[in-house]
Motif scaffolding. Structure first.
Motif, mmCIF file in Angstrom:
data_model
loop_
_atom_site.group_PDB
_atom_site.id
_atom_site.type_symbol
_atom_site.label_atom_id
_atom_site.label_comp_id
_atom_site.label_asym_id
_atom_site.label_seq_id
_atom_site.Cartn_x
_atom_site.Cartn_y
_atom_site.Cartn_z
ATOM 1 N N GLU A 43 17.027 54.672 -50.821
ATOM 2 C CA GLU A 43 17.778 55.857 -51.265
ATOM 3 C C GLU A 43 18.579 55.515 -52.520
ATOM 4 O OE1 GLU A 43 17.701 58.947 -49.592
ATOM 5 O OE2 GLU A 43 18.755 59.617 -51.388
ATOM 6 N N ALA A 44 19.177 54.309 -52.540
ATOM 7 C CA ALA A 44 19.940 53.897 -53.715
ATOM 8 C C ALA A 44 19.039 53.794 -54.925
ATOM 9 C CB ALA A 44 20.614 52.552 -53.449
ATOM 10 N N ALA A 45 17.880 53.148 -54.742
ATOM 11 C CA ALA A 45 17.021 52.886 -55.890
ATOM 12 C C ALA A 45 16.438 54.181 -56.443
ATOM 13 C CB ALA A 45 15.901 51.935 -55.482
ATOM 14 N N SER B 272 22.586 62.497 -52.407
ATOM 15 C CA SER B 272 21.847 61.238 -52.265
ATOM 16 C C SER B 272 22.798 60.062 -52.038
ATOM 17 C CB SER B 272 21.003 61.036 -53.511
ATOM 18 O OG SER B 272 20.756 59.695 -53.718
ATOM 19 N N LEU B 273 23.929 60.059 -52.768
ATOM 20 C CA LEU B 273 24.903 58.968 -52.581
ATOM 21 C C LEU B 273 25.439 58.966 -51.152
ATOM 22 C CD1 LEU B 273 26.924 59.409 -55.875
ATOM 23 C CD2 LEU B 273 25.615 57.407 -55.261
ATOM 24 N N ALA C 126 19.872 57.175 -56.962
ATOM 25 C CA ALA C 126 20.930 56.949 -57.938
ATOM 26 C C ALA C 126 20.446 57.186 -59.354
ATOM 27 C CB ALA C 126 21.475 55.530 -57.808
ATOM 28 N N GLY C 127 19.216 56.842 -59.640
ATOM 29 C CA GLY C 127 18.760 56.996 -61.015
ATOM 30 C C GLY C 127 17.636 57.991 -61.159
ATOM 31 N N THR D 242 13.614 52.407 -62.911
ATOM 32 C CA THR D 242 14.905 52.892 -63.411
ATOM 33 C C THR D 242 15.302 52.126 -64.667
ATOM 34 O OG1 THR D 242 15.519 53.244 -61.127
ATOM 35 C CG2 THR D 242 17.262 53.418 -62.744
ATOM 36 N N ALA E 118 22.693 64.817 -56.622
ATOM 37 C CA ALA E 118 22.995 63.395 -56.835
ATOM 38 C C ALA E 118 24.046 62.933 -55.832
ATOM 39 C CB ALA E 118 23.481 63.165 -58.263
ATOM 40 N N ILE E 119 25.064 63.773 -55.615
ATOM 41 C CA ILE E 119 26.108 63.428 -54.648
ATOM 42 C C ILE E 119 25.523 63.348 -53.252
ATOM 43 C CG2 ILE E 119 28.196 64.304 -53.554
ATOM 44 C CD1 ILE E 119 29.062 65.354 -56.220
ATOM 45 N N THR F 14 17.799 62.015 -60.293
ATOM 46 C CA THR F 14 18.619 62.798 -61.216
ATOM 47 C C THR F 14 17.912 62.952 -62.554
ATOM 48 O OG1 THR F 14 20.478 61.714 -60.165
ATOM 49 C CG2 THR F 14 20.951 63.007 -62.114
ATOM 50 N N VAL F 15 17.324 61.852 -63.049
ATOM 51 C CA VAL F 15 16.668 61.898 -64.353
ATOM 52 C C VAL F 15 15.511 62.893 -64.322
ATOM 53 C CG1 VAL F 15 15.380 60.540 -66.015
ATOM 54 C CG2 VAL F 15 17.329 59.528 -64.869
ATOM 55 N N ILE G 107 13.531 50.326 -58.720
ATOM 56 C CA ILE G 107 14.600 49.740 -59.542
ATOM 57 C C ILE G 107 14.060 49.377 -60.926
ATOM 58 C CG2 ILE G 107 16.117 47.736 -59.774
ATOM 59 C CD1 ILE G 107 16.470 47.816 -56.749
ATOM 60 N N ALA H 88 22.873 57.701 -48.688
ATOM 61 C CA ALA H 88 22.717 56.242 -48.701
ATOM 62 C C ALA H 88 23.854 55.585 -47.923
ATOM 63 C CB ALA H 88 22.686 55.732 -50.134
#
Lengths: 87, 323
Positions: B56-58, B37-38, B61-62, B230, B34-35, B65-66, B227, B41
């Motif tokens: 990458e954010a969309a 990916s942040l 971020a969610g 998510t 997750a880090i 990880t899920v 998005i 981005a």
């Protein structure tokens, strides 16, 4: 001023990464991920103004809205794991 | 300044990547991913690639990880120790790395206007986008119109990915009888519930904004689909699996993917029927520029539907397996 803010945010990201690498507990890491998420949001916002691309604030908004979904998934993961261990 | 930011973020990226390889605890690996990916981005953003950063954010971020956590719930938390070090693999990797490092010596400097990538078709795209489509975001013009065939291929890749996951995980649309363990979700926890319910409509609204504003700002169908997916995954986390499947049944998600891919292909066929070539949108309207804009909006909608449906199907396939 934006530059100073951006550098401070980068340093904070570094510190959060150190916490994520060292742990030791699960919650240290979850908090570190959450913190890096907020710092990324801030960094995008600051850099957007630093370079004069205020349109790109959309990205910071996207992060602000959906960042915590991952953290919620972590919480649900541990809740389910705890329930599975109970009986 | 941009160089300092870039070097700092890339160093953090390398450290994170090494840590992911080194750790044996899979939960830690998921958190570090997750880090990663942040940081990725943020890197894309600093390189002025806003559309990629938004993707990458969309996704990162969610959804990633899920889905990784859902996969982790099906397996053990620790990676098995592998036996001896495989020297042949080490040698192959080392040689490849050395060749790649050697190759970078010939690479033109970052942002060099004489670099081949800036000499080939890019100037033509930049010059012709205002003439052909009259939209400010060149990335959308390239993605949806100039290179519409590639994007059509990507939509079908998404479609095939969903079909593959459903085959492997046996996602049969929830028809395999009642789920044995009731899944309460997080609705007994006050803060996630209140915050989640408050944010859900705004996430969906923001997704629609990204979808329909893609020609003007960063974004488009891929980002919007991720998005919105998510947002619906958030609903599933809060209210539990069954409640989410009641509001959006598994069949509807799969239908959404098929409808999205068909819409994209259908626009192409419609162009042929109107006398143009496949995906040549200019025939959709008496004014070719308006026709291209209509075509771009239609296929972006198809992409959004396909991505949203596919991500939701994959998420629910994992979640159904968990219970």
């Amino acid at each position: 001023m934006y530059t100073a803010a951006a550098l401070a945010i980068l340093v904070t990201m570094g510190l959060a990464l150190v916490r994520a690498l060292l742990g030791p507990g699960v919650y240290d890491r979850v908090l570190a991920v959450n913190m890096l998420g907020t710092k990324t949001t801030l960094l995008l916002a600051v850099v957007a103004f630093l370079y004069g691309w205020p349109d790109f604030l959309d990205l910071a908004l996207a992060y602000a809205l959906i960042n915590f979904v991952g953290v919620l998934a972590v919480l649900e993961f541990f809740q389910n794991r705890a329930r599975a261990d109970e009986p | 300044m941009i160089t300092v930011f870039g070097i700092f973020l890339l160093s953090l990226l390398v450290i994170t990547a090494l840590a992911i390889v080194q750790t044996r605890n899979l939960f830690v690996a998921v958190m570090l991913a997750a880090i990663f990916s942040l940081l990725m981005a943020a890197n894309f953003f600093i390189l002025d690639a806003a559309d990629v950063a938004l993707t990458e954010a969309a996704v990162g971020a969610g959804v990633t990880t899920v889905i990784l956590l859902s996969a982790l719930a099906l397996t053990a938390e620790r990676e098995k120790r592998s036996g001896s070090i495989r020297w042949i693999s080490v040698a192959v990797v080392a040689v490849t790395v050395l060749i790649l490092i050697y190759a970078t010596f010939d690479k033109p400097a970052l942002g060099d206007p004489d670099a081949p990538v800036h000499q080939h078709v890019a100037p033509w795209y930049l010059e012709k986008t205002p003439v052909f489509m009259d939209i400010p975001n060149v990335v959308t013009a390239v993605l949806a119109s100039f290179r519409g065939y590639d994007t059509l291929g990507e939509v079908f890749v998404v479609f095939v990915a969903m079909v593959g996951v459903l085959f492997v995980l046996g996602g049969d649309g929830g028809r395999s009888g009642p789920i044995t363990t009731p899944d309460p979700g997080l609705r007994h926890h006050l803060i996630p519930k209140v915050v989640g319910r408050l944010l859900l409509p705004f996430i969906i609204l923001f997704g629609l904004y990204v979808q329909f504003h893609g020609e003007y700002g960063p974004g488009g169908g891929f980002q919007a689909g991720a998005i919105i997916a998510t947002g619906l995954i958030l609903h599933a986390l809060l209210e539990g699996e069954q409640a989410a499947l009641r509001s959006v049944p598994a069949g509807a998600m799969q239908a959404l993917v098929v409808a999205g891919a068909s819409l994209y292909g259908g626009v192409g066929v419609a162009c042929m029927l109107l006398g143009g070539s496949f995906l040549d949108y200019s025939v959709l309207h008496p004014d070719p520029v308006t026709g291209r804009q209509i075509g771009i909006i239609a296929i972006e909608l198809g992409v959004g539907m396909a991505v949203c449906g596919a991500l939701l199907s994959i998420f629910h396939a994992f979640a159904a397996r968990e219970h």
